[in-house]
Motif scaffolding. Structure first.
Motif, PDB file in Angstrom:
ATOM      1  N   GLU A  61      -4.119  -9.624  80.743  1.00  0.00           N
ATOM      2  CA  GLU A  61      -4.188  -9.514  79.275  1.00  0.00           C
ATOM      3  C   GLU A  61      -4.020  -8.065  78.823  1.00  0.00           C
ATOM      4  N   GLN A  62      -4.654  -7.165  79.590  1.00  0.00           N
ATOM      5  CA  GLN A  62      -4.573  -5.739  79.256  1.00  0.00           C
ATOM      6  C   GLN A  62      -3.115  -5.267  79.297  1.00  0.00           C
ATOM      7  N   VAL A  63      -2.401  -5.645  80.351  1.00  0.00           N
ATOM      8  CA  VAL A  63      -1.013  -5.225  80.494  1.00  0.00           C
ATOM      9  C   VAL A  63      -0.145  -5.936  79.451  1.00  0.00           C
ATOM     10  N   ALA A  64      -0.379  -7.234  79.270  1.00  0.00           N
ATOM     11  CA  ALA A  64       0.457  -8.023  78.355  1.00  0.00           C
ATOM     12  C   ALA A  64       0.282  -7.602  76.904  1.00  0.00           C
ATOM     13  N   SER A  65      -0.867  -6.966  76.583  1.00  0.00           N
ATOM     14  CA  SER A  65      -1.108  -6.597  75.178  1.00  0.00           C
ATOM     15  C   SER A  65      -0.032  -5.627  74.678  1.00  0.00           C
ATOM     16  N   ALA A  66       0.623  -4.906  75.598  1.00  0.00           N
ATOM     17  CA  ALA A  66       1.670  -3.962  75.193  1.00  0.00           C
ATOM     18  C   ALA A  66       3.048  -4.623  75.090  1.00  0.00           C
ATOM     19  N   MET A  67       3.160  -5.900  75.457  1.00  0.00           N
ATOM     20  CA  MET A  67       4.456  -6.598  75.392  1.00  0.00           C
ATOM     21  C   MET A  67       4.886  -6.829  73.954  1.00  0.00           C
ATOM     22  N   ASP A  68       6.190  -6.684  73.710  1.00  0.00           N
ATOM     23  CA  ASP A  68       6.747  -6.923  72.381  1.00  0.00           C
ATOM     24  C   ASP A  68       7.373  -8.316  72.332  1.00  0.00           C
ATOM     25  N   LEU A  69       6.721  -9.240  71.595  1.00  0.00           N
ATOM     26  CA  LEU A  69       7.247 -10.608  71.476  1.00  0.00           C
ATOM     27  C   LEU A  69       8.273 -10.730  70.341  1.00  0.00           C
ATOM     28  N   GLY A  70       8.446  -9.643  69.563  1.00  0.00           N
ATOM     29  CA  GLY A  70       9.380  -9.664  68.430  1.00  0.00           C
ATOM     30  C   GLY A  70      10.782 -10.151  68.786  1.00  0.00           C
ATOM     31  N   PRO A  71      11.365  -9.650  69.900  1.00  0.00           N
ATOM     32  CA  PRO A  71      12.735 -10.063  70.232  1.00  0.00           C
ATOM     33  C   PRO A  71      12.898 -11.576  70.377  1.00  0.00           C
ATOM     34  N   LEU A  72      11.806 -12.302  70.641  1.00  0.00           N
ATOM     35  CA  LEU A  72      11.925 -13.750  70.849  1.00  0.00           C
ATOM     36  C   LEU A  72      12.344 -14.489  69.575  1.00  0.00           C
ATOM     37  N   ASP A  73      12.326 -13.777  68.419  1.00  0.00           N
ATOM     38  CA  ASP A  73      12.812 -14.373  67.175  1.00  0.00           C
ATOM     39  C   ASP A  73      14.312 -14.179  66.976  1.00  0.00           C
ATOM     40  N   ASP A  74      14.978 -13.464  67.869  1.00  0.00           N
ATOM     41  CA  ASP A  74      16.425 -13.224  67.709  1.00  0.00           C
ATOM     42  C   ASP A  74      17.160 -14.564  67.582  1.00  0.00           C
ATOM     43  N   PRO A  75      18.098 -14.671  66.628  1.00  0.00           N
ATOM     44  CA  PRO A  75      18.807 -15.952  66.453  1.00  0.00           C
ATOM     45  C   PRO A  75      19.563 -16.389  67.716  1.00  0.00           C
ATOM     46  N   ALA A  76      20.026 -15.457  68.528  1.00  0.00           N
ATOM     47  CA  ALA A  76      20.738 -15.818  69.755  1.00  0.00           C
ATOM     48  C   ALA A  76      19.733 -15.913  70.909  1.00  0.00           C
ATOM     49  N   TRP A  77      19.659 -17.079  71.562  1.00  0.00           N
ATOM     50  CA  TRP A  77      18.628 -17.280  72.590  1.00  0.00           C
ATOM     51  C   TRP A  77      18.756 -16.287  73.740  1.00  0.00           C
ATOM     52  N   ASP A  78      20.001 -15.935  74.115  1.00  0.00           N
ATOM     53  CA  ASP A  78      20.132 -15.023  75.257  1.00  0.00           C
ATOM     54  C   ASP A  78      19.730 -13.600  74.868  1.00  0.00           C
ATOM     55  N   GLU A  79      20.037 -13.203  73.625  1.00  0.00           N
ATOM     56  CA  GLU A  79      19.571 -11.897  73.150  1.00  0.00           C
ATOM     57  C   GLU A  79      18.041 -11.884  73.051  1.00  0.00           C
ATOM     58  N   ALA A  80      17.473 -13.009  72.664  1.00  0.00           N
ATOM     59  CA  ALA A  80      16.013 -13.118  72.562  1.00  0.00           C
ATOM     60  C   ALA A  80      15.369 -12.854  73.927  1.00  0.00           C
ATOM     61  N   LEU A  81      15.907 -13.509  74.972  1.00  0.00           N
ATOM     62  CA  LEU A  81      15.341 -13.333  76.313  1.00  0.00           C
ATOM     63  C   LEU A  81      15.588 -11.922  76.832  1.00  0.00           C
ATOM     64  N   LEU A  82      16.797 -11.412  76.589  1.00  0.00           N
ATOM     65  CA  LEU A  82      17.138 -10.058  77.038  1.00  0.00           C
ATOM     66  C   LEU A  82      16.172  -9.039  76.434  1.00  0.00           C
ATOM     67  N   GLY A  83      15.944  -9.145  75.134  1.00  0.00           N
ATOM     68  CA  GLY A  83      15.067  -8.200  74.446  1.00  0.00           C
ATOM     69  C   GLY A  83      13.626  -8.304  74.918  1.00  0.00           C
ATOM     70  N   PHE A  84      13.153  -9.536  75.068  1.00  0.00           N
ATOM     71  CA  PHE A  84      11.780  -9.703  75.532  1.00  0.00           C
ATOM     72  C   PHE A  84      11.619  -9.148  76.950  1.00  0.00           C
ATOM     73  N   PHE A  85      12.554  -9.468  77.821  1.00  0.00           N
ATOM     74  CA  PHE A  85      12.406  -9.041  79.215  1.00  0.00           C
ATOM     75  C   PHE A  85      12.552  -7.527  79.377  1.00  0.00           C
ATOM     76  N   ARG A  86      13.257  -6.873  78.447  1.00  0.00           N
ATOM     77  CA  ARG A  86      13.290  -5.400  78.506  1.00  0.00           C
ATOM     78  C   ARG A  86      11.892  -4.847  78.258  1.00  0.00           C
ATOM     79  N   SER A  87      11.181  -5.417  77.273  1.00  0.00           N
ATOM     80  CA  SER A  87       9.823  -4.947  76.968  1.00  0.00           C
ATOM     81  C   SER A  87       8.877  -5.257  78.141  1.00  0.00           C
ATOM     82  N   TYR A  88       9.011  -6.459  78.671  1.00  0.00           N
ATOM     83  CA  TYR A  88       8.204  -6.927  79.806  1.00  0.00           C
ATOM     84  C   TYR A  88       8.372  -5.993  81.018  1.00  0.00           C
ATOM     85  N   ARG A  89       9.627  -5.626  81.288  1.00  0.00           N
ATOM     86  CA  ARG A  89       9.882  -4.708  82.404  1.00  0.00           C
ATOM     87  C   ARG A  89       9.214  -3.365  82.181  1.00  0.00           C
ATOM     88  N   ASP A  90       9.312  -2.814  80.959  1.00  0.00           N
ATOM     89  CA  ASP A  90       8.713  -1.502  80.684  1.00  0.00           C
ATOM     90  C   ASP A  90       7.200  -1.540  80.864  1.00  0.00           C
TER      91      ASP A  90
END
Lengths: 213, 213
Positions: B68-97
């Protein structure tokens, strides 16, 4: 009857210190505790910390021994497969199994530059196979690193519990719950995900560079 | 002037123990040493080990706090991107960081079943997006797990040295040496490999399931 002198009671047997013994002990320590220190490693070997420095170049040297110890179980045989993509698939299956057996070693290995001869050999042979497949050297490292990242993550997943997700009571996650209900059980959970990703990555390379395996 | 009673000399201030404080202290301990024990965690917090059990369900409970501590810094915003692949790409960039900032936590997180609400939410939203893209629920978990494995491995790689390979003197590895010479330097080494793999995985899904982002 043996000619060996009787072992003195209460004393550990003092086998000659060498890199193999140091690597074995370091691997045990990291498997158990997630890390090692040079003093703790010396204690486990029953030697003075100073003696370790005759054999290894400090912490980075021990990490390279850990890498060699783990890599010694890797099967390089698949790299001779006539089809380059089958070669990589077969090698990475062995690589994943080897790291899945020692998940706590993984984050230590990623902290130190790779110099281990067997790992260098494996990656040199893979770089050669990518060249045969029409992949230019300028793309080879980013491709090999991407494959490596996927396999390392999959090794950690293979060492993970068979039930990796649990939607807590009161939490709404219908799409995830449906996906989890359709997931295979047991070891196949992690195995399927590994095959899914590695097959997609290799097929994507074959499609782009136009040389099927 | 404050109404608070004067602090007694030589005593640590006793902030109220809660999950946030326990998670913070556990994360510090794992960042520093690669692991934690409940007694060591209690010592760092200046409390009795028994007090911890009022707040967490043993070791597994602390691991979930770490998540939870680590995940609190994750950005879920990209998951609203209209394109599903851009949504996953954006989320996973934040997750990786987020995971690259705490590489030693990674192998602990993979040992325990995920129950953290924020992580569950993120994966539920991704499962929904995969459904919109035409990917059936029976494929969703193996695909999400494959992507997750890739990103976790890439996070460890991003935390790794910029120079990850060194062909030792006297070792013949011409294909690897050529590939290394053509590789970008610095942070771009790991960043390029991440983009390479994630883009290929998402493009492969878009091609198979026929719904481009």
């Amino acid at each position: 009857m043996s000619d060996a002198p009787p072992r003195r009671a209460g004393r550990p047997s003092k086998a000659v210190l060498d890199k193999g013994r140091i690597g074995d002990a370091a691997l045990e320590l990291v498997d158990e505790t997630g890390d090692f220190t040079l003093p703790a490693l010396a204690r486990r070997l029953g030697v003075q910390a100073a003696s370790l420095y005759h054999h290894v170049d400090g912490r980075a040297g021990v990490i390279e021994l850990l890498r060699e110890q783990v890599a010694s179980a890797m099967d390089l045989g698949p790299l001779d497969d006539p089809a380059w993509d089958e070669a990589l698939l077969g090698f990475f299956r062995s690589y994943r199994d080897v790291f899945a057996a020692h998940p706590r070693v993984v984050p230590l290995l990623t902290t130190a530059t790779v110099r281990s001869a067997k790992v260098i050999e494996a990656y040199d042979r893979m770089a050669t196979r990518l060249g045969e497949a029409g992949i230019p050297p300028a793309h080879a490292m980013r491709i090999l690193t991407a494959l490596d990242n996927f396999v390392i993550g999959s090794a950690l997943d293979l060492a993970a519990p068979d039930v990796m997700w649990e939607v807590p009571e009161g939490v709404e996650a219908p799409a995830l719950a449906a996906a989890l209900a359709a997931q295979p059980t047991g070891r196949n959970r992690a195995r399927d995900a590994f095959e899914e990703g590695l097959t997609r990555l290799l097929a994507s390379l074959a499609a782009e560079f136009g040389v099927a395996g």
